[in-house]
Design an enzyme around this catalytic site. Structure first.
Site, PDB file in Angstrom:
ATOM      1  N   SER A 214      46.157  44.416  40.835  1.00  0.00           N
ATOM      2  CA  SER A 214      45.936  46.594  41.613  1.00  0.00           C
ATOM      3  C   SER A 214      44.669  46.275  42.063  1.00  0.00           C
ATOM      4  CB  SER A 214      45.448  47.165  40.619  1.00  0.00           C
ATOM      5  OG  SER A 214      45.828  48.408  40.556  1.00  0.00           O
TER       6      SER A 214
ATOM      7  N   TYR B 147      41.975  50.277  32.490  1.00  0.00           N
ATOM      8  CA  TYR B 147      42.528  49.457  33.674  1.00  0.00           C
ATOM      9  C   TYR B 147      42.310  48.712  34.863  1.00  0.00           C
ATOM     10  CZ  TYR B 147      46.817  49.024  36.144  1.00  0.00           C
ATOM     11  OH  TYR B 147      47.965  47.969  37.266  1.00  0.00           O
TER      12      TYR B 147
END
Ligand code: NAD
Length: 253
Positions: free
Chosen positions: A145, A158
């Site tokens: 990501s 995350y």
């Protein structure tokens, strides 16, 4: 004069494993690899959506089969990689449980880390072990990501899992390069998938996203498919230990 030859982007004769293949970026990766000629083993935890996805692919003339696999389970990863080694592994299985850091519950931390980092770690080692045992190289690709490069609102866990993935990819690339095993990460910006439905339902978050993406639109699954094909095959033969940002310019400033 002999001209240089562009390496092929085809993957004919290659076997690929894609995790999280029943939806979103994983499904996009599976289709992209199959369209480039690979036989794709599509893995996910539940068989319902996966069976539909594989039926859609085979119905379109692509070579695909379904495999139940929980990437958080090391034994299952070992079993998935135990047969003929894969030439390409795309790990798109991932989990997000967003909350302010002060409200993160230990069970949410463990769940996110268990899939995004621990799962990625042992899937990589099992895939690489099988490649080495067969004396062949391969390409391992993690869907990381942009949150491996920056932080984000409500995203401490995350982002920690994805930053961890970056260090893992670099270190494994050092260890496995001489064996011809390449390992890289693709770092997408916000992509419209089931994972981000909740975020796109929140007008404040949508404004945050639209302000940050320099190309002025959110990402779609198709925006990631070319990066997967590139990192899978000969065109990226000299690329390992890196992080390919597909972020519409989010991290440019
Ligand atoms: P998605 O929810 O469509 O796909 C994630 C898939 O992972 C699902 O099919 C889910 O069932 C599967 N999965 C979750 N835990 C698993 C487990 N233990 N074992 C096997 N499969 C498991 O979401 P997506 O957006 O396509 O996400 C794919 C990857 O891309 C994730 O790693 C995510 O972090 C990453 N990513 C997504 C975005 C985005 O904006 N959508 C941005 C950057 C990175």
């Amino acid at each position: 004069m002999d001209l240089p030859r562009t390496p092929s982007f085809r993957l004919d004769g290659k076997r690929a494993l894609v995790t999280g293949a029943s939806s979103g970026i994983g499904l996009g990766a599976a289709v992209a690899l199959a369209e480039a000629g690979a036989h794709v083993v599509c893995a996910a935890r539940g068989m319902d959506r996966l069976t539909d996805a594989v039926a859609g692919m085979t119905g379109a003339g692509l070579r695909a089969e379904a495999l139940p696999l929980d990437v958080a389970d090391v034994e299952e990863c070992r079993a998935a990689c135990a047969g003929a080694p894969f030439d390409v592994v795309v790990n798109a299985a991932g989990l997000a449980r967003h909350s302010p850091a002060l409200e993160t519950r230990p069970e949410d931390y463990d769940a996110v880390m268990g899939v995004n980092l621990r799962g990625a770690y042992f899937l990589s080692t099992e895939a690489a072990r099988a490649m080495r045992a067969a004396g062949q190289g391969g390409s391992i690709i993690h869907i990381s990501s942009q949150m491996a490069h920056v932080g984000g609102i409500d995203r401490a866990v995350y982002a920690a899992s994805k930053h961890g993935l970056d260090g893992m990819v670099k270190s494994m690339a050092i260890e496995w390069g001489r064996a011809g095993i390449r390992i890289n990460a693709i770092c997408p910006t916000f992509i419209r998938t089931p994972l981000t439905e909740q975020t796109f339902d929140n007008p404040d978050r949508v404004k945050w996203i639209e302000d940050k993406i320099k190309l002025g639109r959110v990402g779609e699954v198709e925006d990631i498919m070319g990066a997967v094909v590139y990192l899978a095959g000969a065109a990226s033969a000299m690329v390992t230990g890196t992080s390919l940002l597909v972020d519409g310019g989010w991290t440019a400033g």
